[in-house]
Design a protein around this motif. Structure first.
Motif, PDB file in Angstrom:
ATOM      1  N   ALA A 160       0.829  -1.205   0.000  1.00 41.00           N
ATOM      2  CA  ALA A 160       0.000   0.000   0.000  1.00 41.00           C
ATOM      3  C   ALA A 160       0.862   1.254   0.000  1.00 41.00           C
ATOM      4  CB  ALA A 160      -0.934  -0.006   1.208  1.00 41.00           C
ATOM      5  N   ALA A 161       1.952   1.245   0.763  1.00 41.77           N
ATOM      6  CA  ALA A 161       2.834   2.415   0.840  1.00 41.77           C
ATOM      7  C   ALA A 161       3.417   2.733  -0.534  1.00 41.77           C
ATOM      8  CB  ALA A 161       3.956   2.158   1.844  1.00 41.77           C
ATOM      9  N   ARG A 162       3.898   1.713  -1.237  1.00 41.89           N
ATOM     10  CA  ARG A 162       4.472   1.932  -2.573  1.00 41.89           C
ATOM     11  C   ARG A 162       3.414   2.409  -3.556  1.00 41.89           C
ATOM     12  NH1 ARG A 162       6.597  -3.318  -1.082  1.00 41.89           N
ATOM     13  NH2 ARG A 162       8.700  -3.066  -0.200  1.00 41.89           N
ATOM     14  N   LYS A 163       2.219   1.854  -3.451  1.00 46.12           N
ATOM     15  CA  LYS A 163       1.142   2.258  -4.368  1.00 46.12           C
ATOM     16  C   LYS A 163       0.694   3.692  -4.086  1.00 46.12           C
ATOM     17  CE  LYS A 163      -0.507   0.081  -7.080  1.00 46.12           C
ATOM     18  NZ  LYS A 163      -0.273  -0.045  -8.536  1.00 46.12           N
ATOM     19  N   CYS A 164       0.656   4.103  -2.824  1.00 45.02           N
ATOM     20  CA  CYS A 164       0.285   5.483  -2.483  1.00 45.02           C
ATOM     21  C   CYS A 164       1.251   6.470  -3.129  1.00 45.02           C
ATOM     22  CB  CYS A 164       0.269   5.678  -0.973  1.00 45.02           C
ATOM     23  SG  CYS A 164      -1.131   4.919  -0.123  1.00 45.02           S
ATOM     24  N   ALA A 165       2.555   6.187  -3.033  1.00 44.54           N
ATOM     25  CA  ALA A 165       3.554   7.062  -3.643  1.00 44.54           C
ATOM     26  C   ALA A 165       3.360   7.129  -5.151  1.00 44.54           C
ATOM     27  CB  ALA A 165       4.959   6.569  -3.299  1.00 44.54           C
ATOM     28  N   GLU A 166       3.048   5.996  -5.760  1.00 43.39           N
ATOM     29  CA  GLU A 166       2.828   5.947  -7.210  1.00 43.39           C
ATOM     30  C   GLU A 166       1.609   6.778  -7.608  1.00 43.39           C
ATOM     31  OE1 GLU A 166       1.104   2.486  -9.953  1.00 43.39           O
ATOM     32  OE2 GLU A 166       3.118   2.027  -9.226  1.00 43.39           O
ATOM     33  N   ARG A 169       2.172  10.541  -7.406  1.00 43.46           N
ATOM     34  CA  ARG A 169       3.011  11.004  -8.512  1.00 43.46           C
ATOM     35  C   ARG A 169       2.233  11.037  -9.828  1.00 43.46           C
ATOM     36  NH1 ARG A 169       7.299   7.601 -11.155  1.00 43.46           N
ATOM     37  NH2 ARG A 169       8.585   8.986 -12.387  1.00 43.46           N
ATOM     38  N   LEU A 170       1.515   9.952 -10.140  1.00 41.90           N
ATOM     39  CA  LEU A 170       0.810   9.865 -11.414  1.00 41.90           C
ATOM     40  C   LEU A 170      -0.378  10.822 -11.482  1.00 41.90           C
ATOM     41  CD1 LEU A 170       0.860   6.017 -12.119  1.00 41.90           C
ATOM     42  CD2 LEU A 170       2.268   7.796 -13.161  1.00 41.90           C
ATOM     43  N   ARG A 171      -1.048  11.025 -10.369  1.00 37.06           N
ATOM     44  CA  ARG A 171      -2.188  11.953 -10.366  1.00 37.06           C
ATOM     45  C   ARG A 171      -1.756  13.381 -10.055  1.00 37.06           C
ATOM     46  NH1 ARG A 171      -7.452   9.118  -7.499  1.00 37.06           N
ATOM     47  NH2 ARG A 171      -7.087   6.962  -8.181  1.00 37.06           N
ATOM     48  N   ASN A 172      -0.486  13.552  -9.715  1.00 40.03           N
ATOM     49  CA  ASN A 172       0.068  14.861  -9.378  1.00 40.03           C
ATOM     50  C   ASN A 172      -0.707  15.507  -8.227  1.00 40.03           C
ATOM     51  OD1 ASN A 172       2.013  16.879  -9.733  1.00 40.03           O
ATOM     52  ND2 ASN A 172       0.638  18.109 -10.979  1.00 40.03           N
ATOM     53  N   ILE A 173      -0.893  14.736  -7.181  1.00 42.45           N
ATOM     54  CA  ILE A 173      -1.613  15.213  -6.003  1.00 42.45           C
ATOM     55  C   ILE A 173      -0.632  15.898  -5.067  1.00 42.45           C
ATOM     56  CG2 ILE A 173      -2.970  14.526  -3.991  1.00 42.45           C
ATOM     57  CD1 ILE A 173      -3.907  12.096  -5.627  1.00 42.45           C
ATOM     58  N   THR A 226       2.556  21.005  -7.847  1.00 45.74           N
ATOM     59  CA  THR A 226       3.272  21.361  -9.074  1.00 45.74           C
ATOM     60  C   THR A 226       2.334  21.562 -10.248  1.00 45.74           C
ATOM     61  OG1 THR A 226       3.608  19.019  -9.604  1.00 45.74           O
ATOM     62  CG2 THR A 226       5.351  20.128  -8.348  1.00 45.74           C
ATOM     63  N   GLY A 227       1.060  21.782  -9.949  1.00 44.85           N
ATOM     64  CA  GLY A 227       0.082  21.978 -11.017  1.00 44.85           C
ATOM     65  C   GLY A 227      -1.228  21.317 -10.635  1.00 44.85           C
ATOM     66  N   PRO A 228      -2.198  21.312 -11.531  1.00 46.37           N
ATOM     67  CA  PRO A 228      -3.503  20.722 -11.219  1.00 46.37           C
ATOM     68  C   PRO A 228      -3.410  19.204 -11.067  1.00 46.37           C
ATOM     69  CG  PRO A 228      -3.375  21.281 -13.551  1.00 46.37           C
ATOM     70  CD  PRO A 228      -2.153  21.865 -12.905  1.00 46.37           C
TER      71      PRO A 228
END
Length: 241
Positions: A160-166, A169-173, A226-228
């Motif tokens: 879960a920790a690795r997936k949260c980081a992913e 990053r991918l959703r730019n949250i 870093t953006g929307p």
């Protein structure tokens, strides 16, 4: 390296200031010089465009999201696209006549869902609120090993920790983030989870700070905006109908 970059900047500045981003480190001279030339061409083009316009007007817009992503990534060897691309990126671009793999669309749909499944059978719920983003880790179909529940739940929490980081990053949250893991009873387990998510964030170009676990057992993180926030619509053509 600084002296090398300064020498390149002095040779291609054309009397203007030059900003070298962190990504310039170890980039070949000709790549930097080529980008500087492209920027100068864009500047000259804008000057000509200004002459025929009156305010208010838009002179330029943000780069294509694909180009912005490629610009910030270092570990890309090739690009596959189903349309011709005019990206100023020094890797081979292969244009395919058929749509890019349906597997990619499937993976994108998974990563942008409210419930994101993990390989072990557990899942995350992702709630993006106004003030913060909350991840809730659920065991789902994961049964683990009943004889050693702590180790079983640790495996779930590490995934879960690795997936949260992913996902971040991918959703730019960006902003404040809380993660509610499953059954974190020992300091060793919490340390292992922090280590796993810290390692996963090494690929993230946005500044991220991991504050640790709160009194309620929630992992508290902040990530620079870093953006929307990115969204994914698997059927964008419907919007045009």
């Amino acid at each position: 390296e600084r002296r090398r970059l300064l020498k390149i900047a002095s040779g291609c500045s054309c009397g203007m200031g030059v900003i070298m981003r962190t990504q310039s480190e170890k980039i070949p001279d000709f790549t930097i010089e080529s980008e500087a030339g492209t920027l100068m061409d864009s500047f000259e083009s804008l000057k000509k465009k200004i002459a025929g316009l009156s305010a208010p007007c838009r002179l330029s817009s943000a780069p294509d999201p694909a180009e912005a992503f490629l610009r910030d990534e270092k570990d890309i060897d090739s690009i596959l696209s189903n349309i011709p691309l005019s990206l100023s990126y020094p890797v081979p671009v292969t244009v395919t006549g058929s749509p890019v793999s349906s597997t990619l669309r499937s993976e994108l749909e998974k990563i942008f869902k409210h419930n994101v499944w993990l390989p072990c059978g557990g899942f995350l719920t992702v709630d993006i609120c106004e003030a913060l983003t909350v991840f809730d880790v659920n065991s789902g179909k994961y049964t683990g090993n009943g004889k050693n529940a702590n180790k079983s739940f640790l495996k779930l929490n590490l995934e879960a920790a690795r997936k949260c980081a992913e996902i971040l990053r991918l959703r730019n949250i960006g902003g404040n983030i809380l993660i509610d893991f499953v059954d974190m009873r020992t300091d060793d387990d919490r340390a292992a989870v922090i280590s796993a998510i810290t390692e996963s964030f090494r690929q993230d170009r946005a500044k991220t700070v991991i504050y640790g676990f709160t009194a309620l057992g929630l992992l508290e993180i902040s990530r620079k905006r870093t953006g929307p926030v990115q969204k994914y619509d698997p059927y964008p053509e419907k919007e045009d109908e």
